[in-house]
Write a protein that holds these residues in place. Structure first.
Motif, PDB file in Angstrom:
ATOM      1  N   GLY A 172       0.832  -1.199   0.000  1.00 52.67           N
ATOM      2  CA  GLY A 172       0.000   0.000   0.000  1.00 52.67           C
ATOM      3  C   GLY A 172       0.859   1.238   0.000  1.00 52.67           C
ATOM      4  N   GLU A 173       0.207   2.353  -0.259  1.00 53.97           N
ATOM      5  CA  GLU A 173       0.947   3.614  -0.356  1.00 53.97           C
ATOM      6  C   GLU A 173       1.595   3.974   0.978  1.00 53.97           C
ATOM      7  OE1 GLU A 173       0.010   7.909  -2.463  1.00 53.97           O
ATOM      8  OE2 GLU A 173      -1.224   7.172  -0.839  1.00 53.97           O
ATOM      9  N   ALA A 174       2.566   4.854   0.919  1.00 53.90           N
ATOM     10  CA  ALA A 174       3.244   5.291   2.142  1.00 53.90           C
ATOM     11  C   ALA A 174       2.259   5.952   3.086  1.00 53.90           C
ATOM     12  CB  ALA A 174       4.366   6.259   1.794  1.00 53.90           C
ATOM     13  N   GLY A 186      -0.791   3.443   6.876  1.00 53.49           N
ATOM     14  CA  GLY A 186      -0.911   2.794   8.176  1.00 53.49           C
ATOM     15  C   GLY A 186      -0.645   1.302   8.137  1.00 53.49           C
ATOM     16  N   LYS A 187       0.149   0.847   7.186  1.00 56.41           N
ATOM     17  CA  LYS A 187       0.471  -0.586   7.111  1.00 56.41           C
ATOM     18  C   LYS A 187       1.187  -1.049   8.381  1.00 56.41           C
ATOM     19  CE  LYS A 187       2.923   0.057   3.388  1.00 56.41           C
ATOM     20  NZ  LYS A 187       2.605   1.483   3.219  1.00 56.41           N
ATOM     21  N   SER A 188       2.260  -0.326   8.700  1.00 57.83           N
ATOM     22  CA  SER A 188       3.031  -0.724   9.882  1.00 57.83           C
ATOM     23  C   SER A 188       2.164  -0.644  11.131  1.00 57.83           C
ATOM     24  CB  SER A 188       4.242   0.183  10.051  1.00 57.83           C
ATOM     25  OG  SER A 188       5.005   0.179   8.884  1.00 57.83           O
ATOM     26  N   SER A 189       1.303   0.354  11.170  1.00 52.82           N
ATOM     27  CA  SER A 189       0.447   0.501  12.344  1.00 52.82           C
ATOM     28  C   SER A 189      -0.534  -0.656  12.456  1.00 52.82           C
ATOM     29  CB  SER A 189      -0.313   1.819  12.273  1.00 52.82           C
ATOM     30  OG  SER A 189       0.589   2.886  12.171  1.00 52.82           O
ATOM     31  N   LEU A 190      -1.060  -1.114  11.319  1.00 51.68           N
ATOM     32  CA  LEU A 190      -1.983  -2.256  11.342  1.00 51.68           C
ATOM     33  C   LEU A 190      -1.270  -3.493  11.890  1.00 51.68           C
ATOM     34  CD1 LEU A 190      -3.838  -1.869   7.901  1.00 51.68           C
ATOM     35  CD2 LEU A 190      -4.895  -1.818  10.173  1.00 51.68           C
ATOM     36  N   GLU A 231      -0.562  -2.484  19.929  1.00 48.75           N
ATOM     37  CA  GLU A 231      -0.110  -1.138  20.278  1.00 48.75           C
ATOM     38  C   GLU A 231      -0.426  -0.180  19.137  1.00 48.75           C
ATOM     39  OE1 GLU A 231       4.168  -2.326  22.285  1.00 48.75           O
ATOM     40  OE2 GLU A 231       4.121  -1.141  20.452  1.00 48.75           O
ATOM     41  N   PHE A 232      -0.328   1.086  19.461  1.00 51.62           N
ATOM     42  CA  PHE A 232      -0.386   2.094  18.395  1.00 51.62           C
ATOM     43  C   PHE A 232       0.606   3.197  18.716  1.00 51.62           C
ATOM     44  CE2 PHE A 232      -2.028   6.047  16.551  1.00 51.62           C
ATOM     45  CZ  PHE A 232      -2.045   5.674  15.220  1.00 51.62           C
ATOM     46  N   GLN A 233       1.435   3.533  17.750  1.00 50.16           N
ATOM     47  CA  GLN A 233       2.388   4.639  17.953  1.00 50.16           C
ATOM     48  C   GLN A 233       1.979   5.811  17.070  1.00 50.16           C
ATOM     49  OE1 GLN A 233       6.369   3.393  17.115  1.00 50.16           O
ATOM     50  NE2 GLN A 233       6.328   1.778  18.663  1.00 50.16           N
ATOM     51  N   GLU A 234       1.842   6.959  17.689  1.00 49.24           N
ATOM     52  CA  GLU A 234       1.344   8.112  16.949  1.00 49.24           C
ATOM     53  C   GLU A 234       2.248   8.468  15.771  1.00 49.24           C
ATOM     54  OE1 GLU A 234      -1.456  10.210  15.881  1.00 49.24           O
ATOM     55  OE2 GLU A 234      -1.751   9.402  17.893  1.00 49.24           O
ATOM     56  N   ASN A 235       3.526   8.487  16.008  1.00 53.39           N
ATOM     57  CA  ASN A 235       4.424   8.893  14.928  1.00 53.39           C
ATOM     58  C   ASN A 235       5.370   7.771  14.541  1.00 53.39           C
ATOM     59  OD1 ASN A 235       3.608  11.689  14.603  1.00 53.39           O
ATOM     60  ND2 ASN A 235       4.338  11.877  16.694  1.00 53.39           N
ATOM     61  N   PRO A 289       8.832   5.844   9.267  1.00 54.47           N
ATOM     62  CA  PRO A 289       8.564   5.155   7.998  1.00 54.47           C
ATOM     63  C   PRO A 289       9.358   3.853   7.902  1.00 54.47           C
ATOM     64  CG  PRO A 289       9.442   7.375   7.618  1.00 54.47           C
ATOM     65  CD  PRO A 289       9.454   7.144   9.083  1.00 54.47           C
ATOM     66  N   THR A 290       8.760   2.880   7.231  1.00 58.55           N
ATOM     67  CA  THR A 290       9.457   1.615   7.023  1.00 58.55           C
ATOM     68  C   THR A 290      10.390   1.781   5.834  1.00 58.55           C
ATOM     69  OG1 THR A 290       7.352   0.638   7.604  1.00 58.55           O
ATOM     70  CG2 THR A 290       9.061  -0.856   6.832  1.00 58.55           C
ATOM     71  N   ILE A 291      11.591   1.311   5.989  1.00 52.12           N
ATOM     72  CA  ILE A 291      12.535   1.367   4.876  1.00 52.12           C
ATOM     73  C   ILE A 291      12.848  -0.065   4.490  1.00 52.12           C
ATOM     74  CG2 ILE A 291      14.857   2.068   4.201  1.00 52.12           C
ATOM     75  CD1 ILE A 291      14.414   4.231   6.472  1.00 52.12           C
ATOM     76  N   LEU A 306     -10.186   4.315  10.000  1.00 55.35           N
ATOM     77  CA  LEU A 306     -11.624   4.416  10.145  1.00 55.35           C
ATOM     78  C   LEU A 306     -12.004   5.432  11.225  1.00 55.35           C
ATOM     79  CD1 LEU A 306     -14.260   3.214   9.107  1.00 55.35           C
ATOM     80  CD2 LEU A 306     -14.052   1.404  10.790  1.00 55.35           C
ATOM     81  N   ASP A 307     -11.087   5.647  12.148  1.00 50.71           N
ATOM     82  CA  ASP A 307     -11.390   6.608  13.218  1.00 50.71           C
ATOM     83  C   ASP A 307     -11.495   8.034  12.700  1.00 50.71           C
ATOM     84  OD1 ASP A 307      -8.240   7.660  14.178  1.00 50.71           O
ATOM     85  OD2 ASP A 307      -8.506   5.958  12.855  1.00 50.71           O
ATOM     86  N   LEU A 308     -10.948   8.257  11.517  1.00 48.60           N
ATOM     87  CA  LEU A 308     -11.026   9.603  10.937  1.00 48.60           C
ATOM     88  C   LEU A 308     -12.251   9.717  10.012  1.00 48.60           C
ATOM     89  CD1 LEU A 308      -7.250  10.194  10.085  1.00 48.60           C
ATOM     90  CD2 LEU A 308      -8.501  10.916  12.116  1.00 48.60           C
ATOM     91  N   GLU A 309     -13.337   9.164  10.468  1.00 52.22           N
ATOM     92  CA  GLU A 309     -14.560   9.156   9.659  1.00 52.22           C
ATOM     93  C   GLU A 309     -14.888  10.551   9.114  1.00 52.22           C
ATOM     94  OE1 GLU A 309     -17.276   7.693   7.564  1.00 52.22           O
ATOM     95  OE2 GLU A 309     -16.543   6.245   9.026  1.00 52.22           O
ATOM     96  N   ALA A 316     -10.916  -0.516   8.699  1.00 57.85           N
ATOM     97  CA  ALA A 316     -10.389  -0.752  10.040  1.00 57.85           C
ATOM     98  C   ALA A 316      -9.680   0.489  10.540  1.00 57.85           C
ATOM     99  CB  ALA A 316      -9.413  -1.926  10.017  1.00 57.85           C
ATOM    100  N   SER A 317      -9.314   0.445  11.795  1.00 55.94           N
ATOM    101  CA  SER A 317      -8.514   1.545  12.332  1.00 55.94           C
ATOM    102  C   SER A 317      -7.414   0.978  13.211  1.00 55.94           C
ATOM    103  CB  SER A 317      -9.386   2.488  13.156  1.00 55.94           C
ATOM    104  OG  SER A 317      -8.549   3.322  13.931  1.00 55.94           O
ATOM    105  N   ALA A 318      -6.207   1.249  12.828  1.00 50.82           N
ATOM    106  CA  ALA A 318      -5.085   0.784  13.641  1.00 50.82           C
ATOM    107  C   ALA A 318      -5.043   1.563  14.944  1.00 50.82           C
ATOM    108  CB  ALA A 318      -3.779   0.961  12.890  1.00 50.82           C
ATOM    109  N   LYS A 319      -5.533   2.767  14.891  1.00 46.64           N
ATOM    110  CA  LYS A 319      -5.472   3.611  16.079  1.00 46.64           C
ATOM    111  C   LYS A 319      -6.439   3.119  17.145  1.00 46.64           C
ATOM    112  CE  LYS A 319      -5.388   8.469  17.358  1.00 46.64           C
ATOM    113  NZ  LYS A 319      -5.353   9.822  16.820  1.00 46.64           N
ATOM    114  N   SER A 320      -7.683   2.901  16.751  1.00 48.70           N
ATOM    115  CA  SER A 320      -8.656   2.444  17.739  1.00 48.70           C
ATOM    116  C   SER A 320      -8.625   0.923  17.879  1.00 48.70           C
ATOM    117  CB  SER A 320     -10.054   2.888  17.325  1.00 48.70           C
ATOM    118  OG  SER A 320     -10.455   2.162  16.178  1.00 48.70           O
TER     119      SER A 320
END
Ligand SMILES: Nc1nc2c(ncn2[C@@H]2O[C@H](COP(=O)(O)OP(=O)(O)O)[C@@H](O)[C@H]2O)c(=O)[nH]1
Ligand SMILES: [Mg+2]
Lengths: 1076, 236
Positions: B34-36, B39-43, B51-55, B58-60, B142-145, B169-173
């Motif tokens: 998926g695009e940069a 939220g791939k890493s967050s998922l 867990e969820f990390q706000e910042n 980026p994955t390299i 999804l949390d940013l509805e 889905a929402s990685a955050k919630s």
């Protein structure tokens, strides 16, 4: 000596994103540190204390203007010179602030400080700016007793943003207070109406009269009334005020420092205590002060960054001064040494962590009769005087002077030694870097040394390398790195010329990446930090356009440079650019696959060379470094280590060779090897993504050691195949370790019988145990393979490792080496077409050698010849041809005829050799004697290239008595052939006779004649009295002495150089040489 | 039914031969594309560590993580390759999706462009990857509805047209993250995998070969000549 510093506290807002605002605040504070004017308290530090406060640390002076007035009995100050001087200093300081885009809005009698010589020092001027007018934190802004009418009228502090002349009014009020005593305007009660009632401002009406009655000079009265101009538009700016008659005495020029100093001396003349400032300080201050008017804004910032940059500038303007520590440096040294703890200082004032009740807004609304309705719901502006709080918590630090006992630490590894097969006896430096960095005394000596080095850069480049190898003082890291990267300290305008505003294709990606870049760092997570990152990265993308592109990870790479040069974007940019140019060969190109593969392959080869057991394990699992090391390599470890640890790593990288990065990858992998050896595929990979704590210094030590012990051919042979995990060694390096190696011949038994390295063991499965035992006594195990293709599998090497060969002795390494074709570069077609055959045939790998058995001279020759025959035969035409150039014509003809036959012979051989290799020897021997001798010459050339890297005869002789004779002998022959070779080269490069004939001298056909002087006009004969005719020995001596006395006594030189000069004087010959 | 992650630690190098076949974890290689910054890493982080990390940085290149799930009587071990989002890294992607049994293609419901990128990944997978690969399209954040720009229906329609699993889905919630992986687990022909795995010994190792042509040669040669191919793939 000690110095007083003051802490201001700010209360973080309770709202969401409070940590953000704290770091934004610290980010905004950074620029304040660059402000440097004689009339400002130096901004030193800002941060968040563990107890939750945001604090700032500023230079502080205990005496204020209010104190000065109290000393005078509380009434007005009468001395016009003092008043004028204070007015001038106030206005200069504020004009400086405004020129830098900073508004004070916090001015009062209480925070205009006076230093020991009664110079004005403004304090608390940073609060309004860094909090964005209270937006980022709760802090008292705007002393109600000194607010300008427009601020009172608008009823909101927000209005300050639009009222940039509020401070001018305040200066007027301060002067009124000074002339008439502070009780004239305001009696000190909580009732503010007297001052705040702008409609009447009762005191304002009588002001003029009062001032006249107090005998205030008309100039000052006019000045005050200009300040107290009700209309914001008509009120002058500080810039205009500086040109007021009060300071210029009616002349149009703005006041210079002279007038300031005049005023000051007259101030000193009064009965106030005075303290003469040292001359140097005064000079530098004056310099800064004057230059301020002339320099461009950005240069100004550079200049005034008291931490680092101004060494450069000052070095250009002063002759020689030993470097000194700035107040900021003193403070940070104390902080490094943990002798300052903000928490402890605050605790002394009874301030613990913030109880939540205190986190509520500081201001309580006060309804004065007048403002009842307009201010009813504004909780921030008008408040009790008692609730306005600008308390400063002071503490003192002892100033550390330069001449102190300095602890000496052992020096770490350096990159100066070439590769060597012997493990170094040097152990890891025992004193951890972190301890060194915490030792304030040690740091002082380092700081002073580096300041000197930086000041003399680039002349001091060599010394810089040497000292940086010991360690780099954290306080100067930014500029030291810049020097290490060869960035000239001169003001560089490249960055300013790059358009960082126009949108580019990289913007979208930058927008996504920057908010995620090292956000644990207070500076980098601040708004300022984000803006700076965006500008630098964009500038980089633009400046590398068409060459390099933005890859994710670049942001991480840039982060350390920005964090270290937060106030100097241009330098951060140049560092980034130079760093990438120097250490990232191709990794940031549009297509970086080649570069990436080269790195990955190098990691594989080094790992298998240094730690065959681990390599073998990873091979079995199917793990390759590209599965875990890409982010390490692309960000030079910036993504896996946090900045504080990364700095230490980069300190070393910046001194190392450009491919050092791969050794660090190895060093990290090696540190977790024991865990890796017990894990399966996925657990290994998980371990790589979630690395356990890695000790940076061990890592550096291991990497440098690996770098020293790994022959360059292992990781940089051009023919290295991507898939290969097996370290291959070039023939030159092989000859250096041959004496310490067990050599295992993995070719077919037949080939082994034909020819082999003396003492090598032919690989048989039943021999495993023998080899293993033998390996106890040797440093290396080397496998020999027939072709590079067969090295790929290296099954035998693999099996050896599995049988525990590398495990017997931890010092022992096993390695596989391939000798790739040594075929000479040649434009000759026939050769290049065959050289590929040559390489595949002639290439062979070796494993393990032997010390016990001696390589007799004949044997070695045999081996080398045997293995090179094929190639040589094919390659020989060029060599032969060049050789021929040296022969007589007759011989040449004969040879040429023979050579005409050779290619087919070669082909024949080739076919034979493909089947049976020993037919080689017979064929070879059956050659005519002349050709044989020619071949001998070729062998020599061959050997020469093979043995080029061998060090000295003495070394070789000491290496092993058995090996030495043959090698020494060969070497002798080689040196002869080297000479011959160079001769040949010269001959070859000499132009052909045919070519020569083409050349000639031609004159221009049209000749121009220029008029010239006649003899009578200009006599070309030298003047009979010219000096050189009369330079007698006596005169020579006289000149020499004069020159030496001048050098000794008058010329400005460094003390160290002086010693040198004096010595030189003892040997006059050199000097004479220089004169004549 | 849901498949909560188990807390079992990874098996050692020498797992005891399990008597009941179903107790062996089935390894499923899964790749995230998926695009940069969608939220791939967050998922993955939510799925693996809850867990969820706000910042999240980026994955390299790519990152590797594992997580085990229980589905009915089987244990599934997801071996997840989380890839870099930047377009430039796309050339490395084949190395990660080669031989993958499942793929999660993520987009950001607040960014229309990220859905387009997701579609192009789906296309590439259908063309280049294992033909039986199971693809899940996931609309993240999804949390940013409130900031949504991609209507659910649009993505849903595309997914059913292409035969993909689909969820938002929402990685955050944490909403619906577990479901993504459960659905994938359900759809994977586990029996078949078990059978084929023991036959070929093709673990993730072979799948994740070196990039570039002929990349795997060296290791394959080696394994064959030393007869150690069977050990590849670890604990199966
Ligand atoms: N609001 C919100 N933000 C998210 C969500 N998932 C990820 N993010 C944010 O989006 C950014 C990118 O996330 P990351 O996982 O690194 O994306 P990747 O580049 O696709 O791996 C990070 O700043 C995350 O905090 C989510 O579900 N909701
Ligand atoms: Mg990611």
């Amino acid at each position: 000596m000690s110095k007083v510093l003051g802490i201001q506290l700010l209360w973080p807002h309770l709202s969401e994103g409070a940590d953000r605002s704290a770091s934004n605040l610290v980010g905004r504070f950074q620029r304040m540190k660059t402000l440097n004017s004689p009339h400002l308290c130096q901004c030193i530090d800002a941060g968040t204390s563990s107890s939750g406060y945001i604090y700032t640390v500023l230079e502080h002076f205990p005496r204020t203007l209010a104190d000065l007035m109290n000393e005078n009995g509380g009434g007005g100050i009468k001395d016009p010179a003092v008043l004028r001087s204070i007015a001038l200093q106030l206005v200069s300081g504020l004009e400086y602030l405004y020129a830098n885009g900073v508004a004070h809005f916090n001015l009062s009698l209480g925070n205009v400080l006076l230093d020991a010589s009664n110079s004005v020092k403004l304090s608390n001027y940073h609060l309004y700016h860094i909090t964005k007018g209270g937006e980022l934190a709760e802090v008292s802004i705007g002393n109600p007793a000194y607010l300008a009418p427009e601020l009172i009228a608008s009823g909101s502090l927000d209005a300050m943003k639009y009222c940039h002349k509020g401070d001018v009014w305040t200066v007027g009020l301060i002067l009124v207070d000074m002339c008439l005593g502070s009780s004239y305007r305001y009696d000190g009660s909580d009732d503010l109406s007297k001052i705040l009632d702008i409609q009447t401002m009762p005191w304002l009406d009588h002001l003029h009269g009062a001032l006249v009655a107090a005998n205030i000079s008309p100039d000052l009265i006019s000045f005050i009334s200009r300040c107290l101009t009700m209309s914001v538009v008509e009120r002058p700016s500080f810039y205009q005020l500086l040109r007021h008659d009060l300071f210029t005495g009616g002349q149009k020029a703005p006041p210079r420092t002279e007038s300031l100093r005049d005023a000051q001396t007259s101030l000193d003349d009064s009965d106030l205590p005075s303290l003469q400032r040292p001359a140097i300080e005064e000079k530098s201050i004056r310099y800064r002060h004057l230059s301020r008017h002339n320099l461009h804004q950005r240069q100004q910032q550079k200049l005034e960054d008291s931490d680092q940059s101004d060494y450069f500038l000052s070095s250009k303007h002063s002759i020689y001064q030993p470097p000194q520590l700035s107040l900021t440096e003193q403070y940070h040294l104390h902080k490094l040494g943990a002798s300052i703890s903000i928490e402890q200082i605050l605790a002394k004032y009874g301030i613990g962590s913030i109880p939540s009740i205190d986190r509520l807004p500081l201001y309580v609304s006060v309804s004065t009769e007048l403002d009842k309705h307009s201010l009813a719901d504004n909780t921030r502006l008008i408040h009790h005087v008692s609730s306005y709080q600008d308390q400063v918590y002071t503490f003192t630090i002892d100033l550390i002077s330069g001449d102190i006992e300095v602890p000496v630490y052992t020096v770490g590894l350096a990159f100066t030694d070439p590769w060597t097969p012997t493990p170094s006896a040097r152990s890891k430096p025992r004193k951890p870097l972190q301890l060194k960095e915490k030792n304030a005394f040690y740091q002082v000596s380092r700081l002073l040394k580096f300041k000197q080095i930086v000041r003399e850069f680039p002349l001091s480049a060599v010394e810089l390398q040497k000292e940086a190898a010991i360690d780099i003082p954290p306080l100067l890291r930014g500029i030291v790195w810049a020097c290490l990267l060869g960035i000239s300290p001169d003001v560089n305008v490249e960055y300013d010329f790059i358009d960082k505003n126009t949108p580019t294709s990289a913007d979208r990606q930058l927008e996504l990446d920057i908010p995620r870049c090292h956000q644990y760092n207070e500076l980098l997570s601040s708004e300022e930090g984000h803006m700076k990152m965006a500008r630098i990265l964009k500038a980089w993308v633009l400046s590398e356009e068409g060459n390099l592109v933005y890859w994710q990870g670049l942001d991480s790479l840039m982060a350390p440079f920005l964090a270290l040069n937060f106030n100097d974007e241009a330098r951060a940019f140049l560092c980034l650019k130079a760093f990438i140019g120097k250490y990232f060969d191709g990794l940031f190109m549009e297509d970086n696959s080649v570069a990436l593969n080269r790195h990955i392959t190098a990691v594989k080869c080094i790992t298998s060379y240094r730690d065959p057991q681990l390599a073998s394990h990873l091979i079995e699992l199917g793990i390759t470094p590209d599965m875990f090391a890409i982010p390490w390599i692309m960000t030079m470890f910036a993504q896996i280590f946090q900045l504080d640890r990364l700095y230490h790593l980069w300190d070393t990288i910046l001194l190392g060779p450009k491919d050092f990065c791969v050794f660090l990858v190895y060093a990290i992998v090696h540190q977790i090897r024991d865990q890796l050896l017990n894990k399966d595929f996925s657990s290994c990979l998980v371990l790589f993504s979630e690395l356990p704590p890695i000790d940076i210094e061990t890592c550096i030590y291991l990497a440098v050691e690996a770098w020293r012990l790994t022959p360059p051919s292992v990781y940089s042979l051009p023919g290295l195949s991507l898939a290969s995990w097996v370290g291959q060694i070039g023939i030159q390096e092989f000859t250096e370790i041959v004496g310490r190696s067990v050599i295992v011949d993995c070719r077919s038994a037949e080939s082994f019988q034909n020819h082999h390295v003396a003492g090598s063991i032919s690989f048989q499965p039943q021999m495993l145990e023998t080899i293993r035992k033998k390996s106890h006594n040797y440093l290396y195990v080397v496998c020999i393979y027939a072709t590079p293709t067969s090295v790929r599998g290296a099954a035998e090497a693999h099996e050896l490792v599995k049988s525990g060969v590398s495990h017997v002795n931890p010092n022992m390494s096993s390695q596989s080496i391939t000798q790739t074709s040594q075929s000479k570069d040649s434009s000759n077609e026939s050769i290049s077409s065959t050289s590929s055959t040559g390489s595949s045939k002639g290439g062979f790998t070796r494993m393990v050698s032997d010390l016990g058995k001696k390589l007799s001279r004949r044997q070695e020759k045999d081996v080398l010849v045997g293995k090179n025959i094929l190639k040589e035969d094919v390659v020989s035409p060029t060599l032969v041809q060049s050789k021929l150039a040296l022969e007589k014509e007759k011989q040449q003809d004969a040879l040429n005829r023979k050579l005409g036959l050779r290619p087919s012979k070669g082909d024949l051989k080739l076919r034979n050799i493909l089947k049976v290799s020993d037919s080689n020897d017979s064929l070879f021997q059956s050659n005519e004697s002349l050709e044989k001798s020619l071949n001998f010459e070729q062998k020599q050339t061959k050997l020469k290239s093979i043995l080029k890297r061998r060090a000295t005869r003495a070394e070789l002789e000491s290496a092993g008595s058995g090996v030495a004779p043959s090698i020494v002998e060969t070497q002798r022959r080689l040196s002869r052939s080297i000479i011959e070779d160079s001769l040949e080269n010269k001959l070859r490069n000499r132009p052909d006779v045919m070519e020569l004939e083409e050349k000639g001298i031609y004159f221009c056909e049209t000749v121009e004649v220029h008029t010239t002087f006649r003899k009578s006009e200009y006599n070309r004969k030298p003047d009979g009295d010219v000096t050189f005719k009369h330079l007698t020995p006596q005169l020579k001596v006289q000149i020499r002495n004069e020159l030496n006395t001048y050098k000794k006594n008058e010329m400005d030189v460094h003390v160290d150089v002086l010693d040198f000069l004096l010595q030189r004087r003892e040997t006059p010959a050199t000097i004479i040489d220089m004169i004549c | 039914m849901s498949a909560p992650p188990t807390n079992e630690s990874a098996p050692g190098t020498a797992p005891a031969p399990a008597p009941v076949p179903s107790a062996k974890p089935v390894q499923v290689k899964l790749v995230l594309l998926g695009e940069a910054a969608v939220g791939k890493s967050s998922l993955v982080l939510r799925f693996v560590n809850n867990e969820f990390q706000e910042n999240k940085e980026p994955t390299i290149g790519a990152a590797f993580l594992t997580q085990k799930c229980r589905l009915e009587d089987k244990i599934i071990k997801f071996e997840i390759w989380d890839t870099a989002g930047q377009e430039r890294f796309a050339s490395l992607a084949p190395m990660y999706y080669r031989n993958a049994q499942a793929a999660v293609v993520a987009y950001d419901i607040t960014k229309q462009a990220s859905l387009e990128k997701a579609k192009s990944w789906v296309k590439e997978l259908q063309r280049q990857a294992n033909p039986n690969i199971i693809i899940a399209l996931v609309g993240n954040k999804l949390d940013l509805e409130a900031e949504r720009t991609v209507p659910t229906e649009e993505a849903q329609a595309y997914a059913s047209e292409q035969g993909l699993l689909f969820t938002e889905a929402s990685a955050k919630s944490g909403e619906f993250v577990m479901e993504v992986f459960t659905e994938i687990a359900k759809k994977i022909p586990l029996e078949h995998l078990l059978a084929s795995r023991s036959r070929t010994g093709a673990g993730p190792a072979t799948g994740a070969g070196a990039p570039g042509a002929g990349g795997a040669n060296g290791r394959v040669d080696l394994n064959q000549s030393s007869g150690s191919a069977a050990t590849a793939g670890g604990c199966c």
